[in-house]
Structures are given as structure tokens and as C-alpha cells.
Design a protein around this motif. Structure first.
Motif, PDB file in Angstrom:
ATOM      1  N   ALA A 138       0.830  -1.204   0.000  1.00 48.08           N
ATOM      2  CA  ALA A 138       0.000   0.000   0.000  1.00 48.08           C
ATOM      3  C   ALA A 138       0.869   1.260   0.000  1.00 48.08           C
ATOM      4  O   ALA A 138       0.566   2.235  -0.706  1.00 48.08           O
ATOM      5  N   LYS A 139       1.938   1.245   0.768  1.00 49.61           N
ATOM      6  CA  LYS A 139       2.845   2.391   0.795  1.00 49.61           C
ATOM      7  C   LYS A 139       3.467   2.632  -0.576  1.00 49.61           C
ATOM      8  O   LYS A 139       3.780   3.771  -0.947  1.00 49.61           O
ATOM      9  N   MET A 140       3.657   1.540  -1.337  1.00 52.87           N
ATOM     10  CA  MET A 140       4.264   1.634  -2.664  1.00 52.87           C
ATOM     11  C   MET A 140       3.206   1.845  -3.750  1.00 52.87           C
ATOM     12  O   MET A 140       3.477   1.709  -4.928  1.00 52.87           O
ATOM     13  N   LYS A 141       1.975   2.148  -3.312  1.00 59.50           N
ATOM     14  CA  LYS A 141       0.862   2.542  -4.186  1.00 59.50           C
ATOM     15  C   LYS A 141       0.330   1.422  -5.066  1.00 59.50           C
ATOM     16  O   LYS A 141      -0.233   1.672  -6.130  1.00 59.50           O
ATOM     17  N   PHE A 142       0.479   0.182  -4.625  1.00 54.81           N
ATOM     18  CA  PHE A 142      -0.221  -0.912  -5.299  1.00 54.81           C
ATOM     19  C   PHE A 142      -1.702  -0.817  -4.933  1.00 54.81           C
ATOM     20  O   PHE A 142      -2.047  -0.521  -3.789  1.00 54.81           O
ATOM     21  N   ASN A 143      -2.567  -1.077  -5.896  1.00 53.70           N
ATOM     22  CA  ASN A 143      -4.008  -1.025  -5.604  1.00 53.70           C
ATOM     23  C   ASN A 143      -4.693  -2.355  -5.868  1.00 53.70           C
ATOM     24  O   ASN A 143      -5.920  -2.421  -5.978  1.00 53.70           O
ATOM     25  N   GLY A 144      -3.917  -3.416  -5.986  1.00 56.30           N
ATOM     26  CA  GLY A 144      -4.518  -4.727  -6.199  1.00 56.30           C
ATOM     27  C   GLY A 144      -3.533  -5.841  -5.911  1.00 56.30           C
ATOM     28  O   GLY A 144      -2.320  -5.633  -5.884  1.00 56.30           O
ATOM     29  N   ILE A 145      -4.087  -7.032  -5.661  1.00 57.17           N
ATOM     30  CA  ILE A 145      -3.264  -8.227  -5.520  1.00 57.17           C
ATOM     31  C   ILE A 145      -3.833  -9.311  -6.420  1.00 57.17           C
ATOM     32  O   ILE A 145      -5.038  -9.381  -6.642  1.00 57.17           O
ATOM     33  N   LEU A 146      -2.946 -10.117  -6.962  1.00 61.71           N
ATOM     34  CA  LEU A 146      -3.333 -11.238  -7.827  1.00 61.71           C
ATOM     35  C   LEU A 146      -3.160 -12.526  -7.041  1.00 61.71           C
ATOM     36  O   LEU A 146      -2.089 -12.802  -6.502  1.00 61.71           O
ATOM     37  N   LEU A 147      -4.228 -13.305  -6.949  1.00 61.34           N
ATOM     38  CA  LEU A 147      -4.216 -14.568  -6.224  1.00 61.34           C
ATOM     39  C   LEU A 147      -4.538 -15.688  -7.205  1.00 61.34           C
ATOM     40  O   LEU A 147      -5.645 -15.754  -7.734  1.00 61.34           O
ATOM     41  N   ASN A 148      -3.565 -16.549  -7.462  1.00 60.82           N
ATOM     42  CA  ASN A 148      -3.778 -17.701  -8.338  1.00 60.82           C
ATOM     43  C   ASN A 148      -4.034 -18.925  -7.478  1.00 60.82           C
ATOM     44  O   ASN A 148      -3.154 -19.361  -6.745  1.00 60.82           O
ATOM     45  N   PHE A 149      -5.230 -19.478  -7.578  1.00 57.86           N
ATOM     46  CA  PHE A 149      -5.597 -20.643  -6.780  1.00 57.86           C
ATOM     47  C   PHE A 149      -5.501 -21.919  -7.602  1.00 57.86           C
ATOM     48  O   PHE A 149      -5.862 -21.939  -8.778  1.00 57.86           O
ATOM     49  N   TRP A 150      -5.028 -22.988  -6.938  1.00 55.16           N
ATOM     50  CA  TRP A 150      -4.912 -24.299  -7.562  1.00 55.16           C
ATOM     51  C   TRP A 150      -5.900 -25.254  -6.906  1.00 55.16           C
ATOM     52  O   TRP A 150      -6.239 -25.109  -5.725  1.00 55.16           O
ATOM     53  N   PRO A 151      -6.362 -26.270  -7.654  1.00 60.12           N
ATOM     54  CA  PRO A 151      -7.410 -27.159  -7.135  1.00 60.12           C
ATOM     55  C   PRO A 151      -7.049 -27.851  -5.827  1.00 60.12           C
ATOM     56  O   PRO A 151      -7.926 -28.086  -4.987  1.00 60.12           O
ATOM     57  N   HIS A 152      -5.773 -28.192  -5.629  1.00 59.40           N
ATOM     58  CA  HIS A 152      -5.390 -28.950  -4.439  1.00 59.40           C
ATOM     59  C   HIS A 152      -5.231 -28.081  -3.197  1.00 59.40           C
ATOM     60  O   HIS A 152      -5.042 -28.598  -2.101  1.00 59.40           O
ATOM     61  N   GLN A 153      -5.303 -26.767  -3.346  1.00 59.26           N
ATOM     62  CA  GLN A 153      -5.098 -25.890  -2.193  1.00 59.26           C
ATOM     63  C   GLN A 153      -6.328 -25.892  -1.270  1.00 59.26           C
ATOM     64  O   GLN A 153      -7.444 -26.193  -1.704  1.00 59.26           O
ATOM     65  N   PRO A 154      -6.137 -25.546   0.002  1.00 57.80           N
ATOM     66  CA  PRO A 154      -7.216 -25.701   0.993  1.00 57.80           C
ATOM     67  C   PRO A 154      -8.161 -24.506   1.096  1.00 57.80           C
ATOM     68  O   PRO A 154      -8.377 -23.956   2.187  1.00 57.80           O
ATOM     69  N   PHE A 155      -8.752 -24.102  -0.031  1.00 58.23           N
ATOM     70  CA  PHE A 155      -9.629 -22.941   0.003  1.00 58.23           C
ATOM     71  C   PHE A 155     -11.057 -23.232  -0.447  1.00 58.23           C
ATOM     72  O   PHE A 155     -12.000 -22.661   0.075  1.00 58.23           O
ATOM     73  N   VAL A 156     -11.195 -24.098  -1.431  1.00 56.66           N
ATOM     74  CA  VAL A 156     -12.518 -24.350  -2.012  1.00 56.66           C
ATOM     75  C   VAL A 156     -12.776 -25.854  -2.053  1.00 56.66           C
ATOM     76  O   VAL A 156     -11.914 -26.632  -2.479  1.00 56.66           O
ATOM     77  N   HIS A 157     -13.967 -26.240  -1.627  1.00 61.20           N
ATOM     78  CA  HIS A 157     -14.385 -27.632  -1.756  1.00 61.20           C
ATOM     79  C   HIS A 157     -15.254 -27.759  -3.003  1.00 61.20           C
ATOM     80  O   HIS A 157     -16.098 -26.906  -3.273  1.00 61.20           O
ATOM     81  N   PHE A 158     -15.030 -28.814  -3.767  1.00 64.05           N
ATOM     82  CA  PHE A 158     -15.845 -29.052  -4.954  1.00 64.05           C
ATOM     83  C   PHE A 158     -15.847 -30.534  -5.277  1.00 64.05           C
ATOM     84  O   PHE A 158     -15.109 -31.328  -4.680  1.00 64.05           O
TER      85      PHE A 158
END
Length: 198
Positions: free
Chosen positions: A92-112
Motif C-alpha cells: 500500500a505504501k508503494m501505491k499498489f491497488n490490487g493483488i493477484l491470487l492464483n488458486f490451484w485445485p489442491h489448495q485448501p480454500f474451495v471444496h468441490f
């Protein structure tokens, strides 16, 4: 401007985030250097003086996103939530206004599931393990037998890991919003975990 016989300054932006960037821009001009790892304060001789400025600053790029999440141990994927928040503060101090998050199927975030087969894998680093025995600077890891993300250790069952992952990522997204950042999420919809492929 002058108020009550003293010099003052107004820093304003079109949004709370823009005002924050204006303040950080001003502090940077006073000699503070922002890096991803912290701030460097340069020494100056003489008393502090408020500079005379009348400027409007606009970004050259409307979207300034940092790739914050992928699938490598030597990346922010290994950062615990506390470190993620500190890192986002620096962005934020360096004036970034976004983050990119690349999710993979095996990661522990989404169940499907797919065609009746439910996902049962919840892993980081493609499921690779990094024992700390024999590592350089082994004492840094204390009593930990394995290098991992401290907010999502590879312990417990699938439900435990999924809950830890969701709690972690909700914390990252919430802190990014507090810093005026948008989150760009990438998903690989043509890849599946091994239990579904088999």
C-alpha cells in the motif's frame, strides 16, 4: 496554507485509499524509502521544514497489482497471516491497488466435486514437504520439524485444513480491502485433484 500563524498542509484524495497514497507520497519525498521488507529512513542534517507544494498526482497505471499468491515455497504462499498483512501494508505504501491470487485445485480454500467424486485434497506447495532437519539456519525454525505456512500447517483432516485455509484467505482479502486494494483471483477450471482424475 497558514493557520493561526503556523504553516499547514492539506493532503486529499478522491477516496480514502488515494488520500493514504498522498500521505505516503509526501513522506517519501521527505526521504523515507519503502521496500517490500520495511521502510528505510534517511538521515538529514538540519531542522525539519514543511515544503511548499501545490500538486495533483495521478497514477500512470490504473491497475497496479502484485502477484501475491501462487504455489511456491519461496513465495508469499509460505507467509502466515500476520506476515501477509505486514506485506500488504508495504504494498500500500508503494501505491499498489490490487493483488493477484492464483488458486490451484489442491489448495485448501474451495471444496468441490465432479461427477460424484468429492475433493479430499487440501495441500500447499503441491503437497511437497520441507523437513527442517539439516536446513541452513535450522535454529530459526525453533522446534518445528517442517517448514510450512504457520497459519495453515499440514495437520488435521481435510475439513480442518479447509477451515484453516478459508480463515486465512478471508483474512488476506479483508486486509487488502482495508488498504484500498482490489483482489484479482485466477482459477484453473480444467485441472482437478488426483482423487477426481482417477
Amino acid at each position: 496554507f497558514d493557520t493561526r500563524g503556523k504553516r499547514g498542509m492539506i493532503i486529499a484524495g478522491g477516496s480514502p485509499a488515494a488520500t493514504m497514497w498522498g500521505v505516503y507520497e509526501f513522506v517519501e519525498r521527505l526521504g523515507v524509502v519503502y521496500t517490500l521488507h520495511g521502510d528505510m529512513i534517511c538521515e538529514h542534517d538540519g531542522p525539519f521544514e514543511l515544503p511548499i507544494l501545490d500538486e495533483v498526482v495521478e497514477p500512470a497505471l490504473r491497475v497496479r497489482a502484485f502477484r501475491q499468491w501462487n504455489e511456491h515455497g519461496a513465495s508469499p504462499e509460505s507467509f502466515g497471516l500476520e506476515e501477509q498483512c505486514r506485506f500488504l501494508d508495504q504494498l500500500a505504501k508503494m501505491k499498489f491497488n490490487g493483488i493477484l491470487l492464483n488458486f490451484w485445485p489442491h489448495q485448501p480454500f474451495v471444496h468441490f466435486g465432479f461427477r460424484g467424486v468429492a475433493k479430499r485434497t487440501a495441500e500447499l506447495f503441491w503437497g511437497w514437504r520441507y523437513p527442517t532437519e539439516g536446513m541452513v539456519a535450522r535454529d530459526v525454525f525453533g522446534n518445528d520439524d517442517e517448514f510450512c505456512n504457520p497459519s495453515m500447517p499440514p495437520t488435521g483432516d481435510y475439513a480442518d485444513r479447509l477451515a484453516a485455509g478459508r480463515n486465512y484467505m478471508h483474512g488476506v482479502l479483508a486486509h487488502a480491502r482495508r488498504r484500498g486494494m482490489r483482489s484479482i483471483i485466477g482459477l484453473s477450471i480444467t485441472e482437478f485433484t488426483d482423487e477426481i482424475v482417477e
